[in-house]
Design a protein around this motif. Structure first.
Motif, PDB file in Angstrom:
ATOM      1  N   MET A  56       1.092  -2.888   8.123  1.00 17.31           N
ATOM      2  CA  MET A  56       0.873  -3.905   9.145  1.00 17.31           C
ATOM      3  C   MET A  56       1.133  -5.328   8.666  1.00 17.31           C
ATOM      4  N   HIS A  57       1.788  -5.457   7.503  1.00 11.85           N
ATOM      5  CA  HIS A  57       2.060  -6.813   6.999  1.00 11.85           C
ATOM      6  C   HIS A  57       3.322  -6.802   6.141  1.00 11.85           C
ATOM      7  N   VAL A  58       4.465  -7.046   6.778  1.00 13.89           N
ATOM      8  CA  VAL A  58       5.728  -7.153   6.054  1.00 13.89           C
ATOM      9  C   VAL A  58       6.496  -8.376   6.552  1.00 13.89           C
ATOM     10  N   HIS A  59       7.394  -8.837   5.706  1.00 15.30           N
ATOM     11  CA  HIS A  59       8.302  -9.938   6.047  1.00 15.30           C
ATOM     12  C   HIS A  59       9.724  -9.402   5.857  1.00 15.30           C
ATOM     13  N   MET A  60      10.364  -9.027   6.953  1.00 10.93           N
ATOM     14  CA  MET A  60      11.675  -8.379   6.882  1.00 10.93           C
ATOM     15  C   MET A  60      12.824  -9.371   6.747  1.00 10.93           C
ATOM     16  N   ARG A  61      12.498 -10.672   6.669  1.00 11.19           N
ATOM     17  CA  ARG A  61      13.500 -11.722   6.470  1.00 11.19           C
ATOM     18  C   ARG A  61      14.582 -11.677   7.549  1.00 11.19           C
ATOM     19  N   TRP A 276     -13.458  -0.839  -2.896  1.00 10.36           N
ATOM     20  CA  TRP A 276     -12.547   0.084  -2.231  1.00 10.36           C
ATOM     21  C   TRP A 276     -13.103   0.592  -0.906  1.00 10.36           C
ATOM     22  N   GLU A 277     -14.369   0.948  -0.878  1.00  7.79           N
ATOM     23  CA  GLU A 277     -14.954   1.525   0.339  1.00  7.79           C
ATOM     24  C   GLU A 277     -15.095   0.485   1.452  1.00  7.79           C
ATOM     25  N   LYS A 278     -15.106  -0.798   1.107  1.00  6.97           N
ATOM     26  CA  LYS A 278     -15.223  -1.853   2.127  1.00  6.97           C
ATOM     27  C   LYS A 278     -13.872  -2.289   2.686  1.00  6.97           C
ATOM     28  N   ILE A 279     -12.800  -1.883   2.051  1.00  5.72           N
ATOM     29  CA  ILE A 279     -11.458  -2.287   2.468  1.00  5.72           C
ATOM     30  C   ILE A 279     -11.031  -1.409   3.641  1.00  5.72           C
ATOM     31  N   ASP A 280     -10.621  -2.042   4.747  1.00  6.54           N
ATOM     32  CA  ASP A 280     -10.184  -1.283   5.920  1.00  6.54           C
ATOM     33  C   ASP A 280      -8.732  -0.835   5.819  1.00  6.54           C
ATOM     34  N   VAL A 281      -7.872  -1.719   5.327  1.00  6.43           N
ATOM     35  CA  VAL A 281      -6.425  -1.495   5.376  1.00  6.43           C
ATOM     36  C   VAL A 281      -5.790  -1.898   4.045  1.00  6.43           C
ATOM     37  N   ILE A 282      -4.872  -1.063   3.575  1.00  5.84           N
ATOM     38  CA  ILE A 282      -3.961  -1.484   2.515  1.00  5.84           C
ATOM     39  C   ILE A 282      -2.618  -1.786   3.172  1.00  5.84           C
ATOM     40  N   ALA A 283      -2.124  -3.002   2.976  1.00  8.67           N
ATOM     41  CA  ALA A 283      -0.820  -3.411   3.492  1.00  8.67           C
ATOM     42  C   ALA A 283      -0.072  -4.120   2.372  1.00  8.67           C
ATOM     43  N   SER A 284       1.244  -4.065   2.409  1.00 10.31           N
ATOM     44  CA  SER A 284       2.010  -4.510   1.240  1.00 10.31           C
ATOM     45  C   SER A 284       2.199  -6.014   1.152  1.00 10.31           C
ATOM     46  N   ASP A 285       2.168  -6.745   2.282  1.00 11.45           N
ATOM     47  CA  ASP A 285       2.642  -8.134   2.308  1.00 11.45           C
ATOM     48  C   ASP A 285       4.003  -8.218   1.617  1.00 11.45           C
ATOM     49  N   HIS A 286       4.860  -7.257   1.951  1.00 10.39           N
ATOM     50  CA  HIS A 286       6.230  -7.204   1.412  1.00 10.39           C
ATOM     51  C   HIS A 286       6.930  -8.522   1.724  1.00 10.39           C
ATOM     52  N   ALA A 287       7.198  -9.309   0.676  1.00  8.68           N
ATOM     53  CA  ALA A 287       7.763 -10.649   0.858  1.00  8.68           C
ATOM     54  C   ALA A 287       8.849 -10.869  -0.189  1.00  8.68           C
ATOM     55  N   PRO A 288      10.037 -10.273   0.022  1.00 10.44           N
ATOM     56  CA  PRO A 288      11.063 -10.287  -1.020  1.00 10.44           C
ATOM     57  C   PRO A 288      11.767 -11.623  -1.180  1.00 10.44           C
ATOM     58  N   MET A 311       4.020   0.803  -2.147  1.00 10.05           N
ATOM     59  CA  MET A 311       2.616   0.748  -1.727  1.00 10.05           C
ATOM     60  C   MET A 311       1.937   2.116  -1.763  1.00 10.05           C
ATOM     61  N   VAL A 312       2.428   3.063  -0.980  1.00  8.79           N
ATOM     62  CA  VAL A 312       1.787   4.375  -0.919  1.00  8.79           C
ATOM     63  C   VAL A 312       2.005   5.166  -2.211  1.00  8.79           C
ATOM     64  N   PRO A 313       3.203   5.168  -2.807  1.00 12.68           N
ATOM     65  CA  PRO A 313       3.377   5.906  -4.064  1.00 12.68           C
ATOM     66  C   PRO A 313       2.416   5.493  -5.179  1.00 12.68           C
ATOM     67  N   LEU A 314       2.109   4.209  -5.300  1.00 16.06           N
ATOM     68  CA  LEU A 314       1.119   3.785  -6.303  1.00 16.06           C
ATOM     69  C   LEU A 314      -0.249   4.390  -6.000  1.00 16.06           C
ATOM     70  N   LEU A 315      -0.643   4.411  -4.725  1.00 19.54           N
ATOM     71  CA  LEU A 315      -1.941   4.934  -4.337  1.00 19.54           C
ATOM     72  C   LEU A 315      -1.999   6.449  -4.475  1.00 19.54           C
ATOM     73  N   VAL A 316      -0.919   7.135  -4.144  1.00 19.94           N
ATOM     74  CA  VAL A 316      -0.897   8.590  -4.311  1.00 19.94           C
ATOM     75  C   VAL A 316      -1.045   8.958  -5.782  1.00 19.94           C
ATOM     76  N   ALA A 317      -0.423   8.177  -6.675  1.00 23.55           N
ATOM     77  CA  ALA A 317      -0.608   8.424  -8.112  1.00 23.55           C
ATOM     78  C   ALA A 317      -2.063   8.261  -8.513  1.00 23.55           C
ATOM     79  N   GLU A 318      -2.749   7.254  -7.977  1.00 19.57           N
ATOM     80  CA  GLU A 318      -4.173   7.079  -8.275  1.00 19.57           C
ATOM     81  C   GLU A 318      -4.984   8.262  -7.747  1.00 19.57           C
ATOM     82  N   ALA A 319      -4.616   8.764  -6.574  1.00 23.81           N
ATOM     83  CA  ALA A 319      -5.306   9.930  -6.031  1.00 23.81           C
ATOM     84  C   ALA A 319      -5.032  11.170  -6.879  1.00 23.81           C
ATOM     85  N   ARG A 320      -3.811  11.329  -7.349  1.00 24.05           N
ATOM     86  CA  ARG A 320      -3.477  12.450  -8.231  1.00 24.05           C
ATOM     87  C   ARG A 320      -4.330  12.427  -9.498  1.00 24.05           C
TER      88      ARG A 320
END
Length: 423
Positions: A56-61, A276-288, A311-320
């Motif tokens: 929900m937070h990207v900058h596609m330029r 972590w438990e208080k955070i509602d959303v992880i978003a990338s703020d992708h700003a290249p 974004m998600v691959p880093l989190l999936v590794a943490e879950a693994r």
């Protein structure tokens, strides 16, 4: 005999632990349980099947900034990272402050995007909020309570009536909350941190919360400190770069680590994870930005870090590694942002949006040369990540073997789309 469904996902492990077959037709889940006859089948028995993410937070330029990203490259990067809906921010050049500009941005995305997208409305003193709401803006902002790249800060006397107008429209106000201390040239990442201090972020979050009228749906973007998360009234978004990176991970004068809000100390980074438990959303703020732009030194370089693909691959590794629960990754990257924005959920119930990312068992390392963003670099080089082997968009096998196989743009307009002129 009935016609076959479009796609069958066999042996999917559902979030509750059950294993079932998921039958998909015309972009939505048709049935979960015994398999239906299908035109195409994917065996998920050795893959982790997750509902695809909504960033929900990207900058596609694009436009005059297309040399560093556009919707084609940015959404390809998103899909390669298991993200099938991106929400573009309005601080473009020129900024999206009129219905005409918003419609033009949607048309640009339709021409270029390979996955779902939405566009937010800019919030400035002269912005046509009602016109953009009717034109299909998904949300309002990010609204700048402090200056950032391509965004000017709004003082309280302007912000308060804008908040009231957004409340009347029924929109979601998303806020960039910081305080900037002084305007001295900065030479190091530590100086950048001190110029936009952690304590100032807490003060700004508190002030915005007080300024917001009762009933306003309020969302805080990219909070970087544990205390700011604690102070927030409304939903809370945190980025991977504030969770995984600290200023100590970079040379002091390396602008690759320059972002707003700043990367904090290693101690503060670990404290943010504790919320972590208080955070509602992880978003990338992708700003290249390009290598050249980020090589100008801290004072001259623009703020921003690419991150939609990692974004998600880093989190999936943490879950693994069993450091975070996998269900919370689904909640914070897919279901909660969809719910906040009014986008149909991707999931495993009949009628759910059939967007999925299929992850292998092995953990890899981030290799910037294998990423799809036009900017060509990543601050996560060498970090552990699990990238999807395949991504399904609208029930279609849209990404596999490291490449986009099908372009499936879909616009997600906001709740005000085509409403009456009386707003």
């Amino acid at each position: 005999m009935t016609e076959p469904v479009d796609l069958l996902l066999k042996n999917v492990t559902l979030p509750d632990g059950r294993v079932a077959d998921v039958s998909v037709d015309r972009g939505v889940v048709r049935h979960v349980g015994a398999p239906l006859r299908a035109a195409e089948t994917v065996d998920c028995s050795r893959l982790l099947c997750l509902p695809a993410a909504v960033d929900m937070h990207v900058h596609m330029r694009g436009g005059e900034q297309a040399y560093k990203e556009n919707f084609a490259t940015g959404t390809a990067s998103a899909v390669a990272g298991g993200v099938t809906v991106v929400v573009d921010q309005p601080n473009t050049i020129p900024p999206i402050t009129t219905a005409e500009r918003l419609r033009s941005r949607v048309e640009e995305a339709h021409r270029q995007a390979v996955c779902g997208f939405a566009v937010n409305a800019g919030v400035t003193g002269d912005a046509d909020l009602a016109g953009m709401w009717r034109a299909g803006a998904l949300a309002f902002g990010e609204t700048f309570a402090a200056p950032s790249s391509y965004g000017e800060a709004l003082p309280p006397e302007i912000l308060a009536p804008l908040f009231e107008r957004i409340r009347q429209l029924g929109g979601l106000a998303t806020v960039h909350a910081e305080e900037v201390a002084g305007d001295r040239p900065l030479a190091t990442l530590t100086g950048h941190d001190r110029a936009r201090p952690a304590a100032g972020e807490v003060l700004a979050v508190t002030a915005v919360g007080r300024l917001a009228p009762p009933g306003l749906r309020l969302h805080f973007c990219h909070l970087s400190t544990a205390d700011a998360v604690d102070a927030a009234r409304g939903s809370v978004e945190v980025t991977p770069h504030h969770l995984f990176l600290s200023r100590e991970a970079f040379d002091p004068d390396d602008a690759a680590g320059k972002v707003n809000p700043p990367l904090r100390s290693e101690r503060e980074r670990k404290r943010l994870w504790s919320r972590w438990e208080k955070i509602d959303v992880i978003a990338s703020d992708h700003a290249p930005h390009t290598h050249g732009e980020k090589s100008r030194g801290i004072a001259a370089a623009p703020s921003g870090i690419p991150g939609v693909e990692t974004m998600v691959p880093l989190l999936v590794a943490e879950a693994r590694k069993r450091r975070i629960p996998l269900p919370s990754v689904i909640e914070k990257t897919s279901w909660k942002p969809a719910d906040l924005l009014g986008i149909p959920r991707a999931g495993f119930a009949p009628g759910d949006r059939a967007d999925y990312a299929l992850y292998p068992e092995s953990i890899a390392k981030v290799d910037p040369d294998q990423l799809h963003s036009r900017c060509g670099w990543s601050p996560y080089a060498g970090y552990d990540a699990v990238f999807p082997a395949e991504v399904i968009v609208q029930g279609v096998r849209a990404y596999h073997d490291g490449a986009v196989a099908a372009a499936l743009p879909r616009w997600h307009p906001g709740a005000g789309y085509n409403t009456s002129e009386d707003l």
